[in-house]
Design an enzyme around this catalytic site. Sequence first.
Site, mmCIF file in Angstrom:
data_model
loop_
_atom_site.group_PDB
_atom_site.id
_atom_site.type_symbol
_atom_site.label_atom_id
_atom_site.label_comp_id
_atom_site.label_asym_id
_atom_site.label_seq_id
_atom_site.Cartn_x
_atom_site.Cartn_y
_atom_site.Cartn_z
ATOM 1 N N GLY A 117 2.727 2.134 10.648
ATOM 2 C CA GLY A 117 3.706 3.202 10.436
ATOM 3 C C GLY A 117 4.485 3.582 11.683
ATOM 4 O O GLY A 117 5.170 4.602 11.713
ATOM 5 N N SER B 6 3.565 -2.292 10.351
ATOM 6 C CA SER B 6 5.027 -2.361 10.470
ATOM 7 C C SER B 6 5.610 -3.721 10.059
ATOM 8 O O SER B 6 6.575 -4.198 10.658
ATOM 9 C CB SER B 6 5.481 -1.980 11.884
ATOM 10 N N GLU C 225 -5.351 -4.767 10.992
ATOM 11 C CA GLU C 225 -4.279 -3.783 11.147
ATOM 12 C C GLU C 225 -4.487 -2.970 12.427
ATOM 13 O O GLU C 225 -5.207 -1.962 12.419
ATOM 14 C CB GLU C 225 -4.283 -2.809 9.972
ATOM 15 N N HIS D 219 -9.506 1.396 5.183
ATOM 16 C CA HIS D 219 -8.202 1.562 5.839
ATOM 17 C C HIS D 219 -8.374 2.530 7.006
ATOM 18 O O HIS D 219 -9.181 3.461 6.928
ATOM 19 C CB HIS D 219 -7.182 2.102 4.824
ATOM 20 N N GLU E 131 -6.718 4.947 7.944
ATOM 21 C CA GLU E 131 -6.525 6.366 7.575
ATOM 22 C C GLU E 131 -7.791 6.926 6.926
ATOM 23 O O GLU E 131 -8.123 8.095 7.097
ATOM 24 C CB GLU E 131 -5.290 6.495 6.665
ATOM 25 N N ASN F 108 0.875 -1.179 0.000
ATOM 26 C CA ASN F 108 0.000 0.000 0.000
ATOM 27 C C ASN F 108 0.910 1.226 0.000
ATOM 28 O O ASN F 108 1.499 1.558 1.023
ATOM 29 C CB ASN F 108 -0.888 -0.024 1.250
ATOM 30 N N TRP F 109 1.005 1.861 -1.162
ATOM 31 C CA TRP F 109 1.924 3.010 -1.268
ATOM 32 C C TRP F 109 1.401 4.256 -0.571
ATOM 33 O O TRP F 109 2.137 5.212 -0.382
ATOM 34 C CB TRP F 109 2.153 3.342 -2.741
ATOM 35 N N LYS F 110 0.124 4.288 -0.303
ATOM 36 C CA LYS F 110 -0.516 5.501 0.252
ATOM 37 C C LYS F 110 -0.240 6.687 -0.679
ATOM 38 O O LYS F 110 -0.127 6.506 -1.883
ATOM 39 C CB LYS F 110 -0.041 5.769 1.682
ATOM 40 N N GLY G 56 2.776 -1.224 4.277
ATOM 41 C CA GLY G 56 2.821 0.190 3.909
ATOM 42 C C GLY G 56 4.244 0.624 3.620
ATOM 43 O O GLY G 56 4.768 0.416 2.523
ATOM 44 N N GLY G 57 4.904 1.204 4.620
ATOM 45 C CA GLY G 57 6.249 1.777 4.456
ATOM 46 C C GLY G 57 7.230 0.867 3.732
ATOM 47 O O GLY G 57 7.971 1.316 2.839
HETATM 48 C C1 PEP Z 1 -0.696 0.159 6.021
HETATM 49 O O1 PEP Z 1 -0.545 1.150 5.349
HETATM 50 O O2 PEP Z 1 -1.742 -0.467 5.916
HETATM 51 C C2 PEP Z 1 0.388 -0.272 6.893
HETATM 52 C C3 PEP Z 1 0.268 -1.393 7.547
HETATM 53 O O3 PEP Z 1 1.493 0.541 6.983
HETATM 54 P P1 PEP Z 1 2.928 0.164 7.613
HETATM 55 O O4 PEP Z 1 3.348 -1.150 7.012
HETATM 56 O O5 PEP Z 1 3.823 1.287 7.214
HETATM 57 O O6 PEP Z 1 2.758 0.051 9.094
#
Ligand code: PEP
Length: 250
Positions: free
Chosen positions: A174, A213, A168, A96, A98, A11-13, A234-235
Amino acid sequence: MFFRKPIIIGNWKMNKNLDQALSLVKEIVTKDLDESVEKVICVPYLYVNEIRKILEKSDIEIGVQNMYFEKKGAFTGEISPTMLKSCGVKYVILGHSERRNIFKETDDLINKKVISALENDLIPILCCGETLNERKENKEKEVIENQIKKALLEVDREKISKIIIAYEPIWAIGTGAVASLEDAEDMCKYIRSILFKLYKDQANKVRIQYGGSVKQENIKDLMKQENIDGALVGGASLDVSFSKIINYKL
Ligand code: PEP
């Protein structure tokens, strides 16, 4: 034990300009990626067409990070499921944290999006997760049950196996603070038990991911858990080492 194909989703966001996005995807497709793992990259809408052309040479599928539930009409700034289909999109992240927290998406709206995605032949990646305070108050199961039941309201038994659920915990997104293996498995197992109550044996077919993470160092152990069938990343999906997360078995 029921076989569920592992699935790793990036997930690039809201990251990367077009050049950066294209060069990352071009680099990822040069890597030898494990064929036994399903792989998806969820990119910003604007880049779908160009990235899809690059991904066509690989077995990586393309997804996006949101959609509206209506097919067309006066909804300024929104993207419909039929638009996504016409651009070759296969997966869509819905609910999500966010979207829930920053953009105030409700369970009812997320439910409409899940139903619409399925009707339009898109695969929903339905996210759920509790806040740190909810966990401190031991309310995580209550919160997740509520989110899942509301998001899946009126979703048919025949369609449930198409859905991917991403657990999540918000405090792990993050932050670098990954849930313990026991907690991650316990929550994914709990989600499956909710699905059993709603859909009986179809629950065995639903893939449940952990997200929060996830990185190269923890993916292998997470994937050893019986009820964790994949990861939403994500990251760590923002550079080429994402390929090492995909190749966690190798
Ligand atoms: C996400 O964006 O759904 C996520 C889990 O981010 P990260 O891996 O950066 O915690």
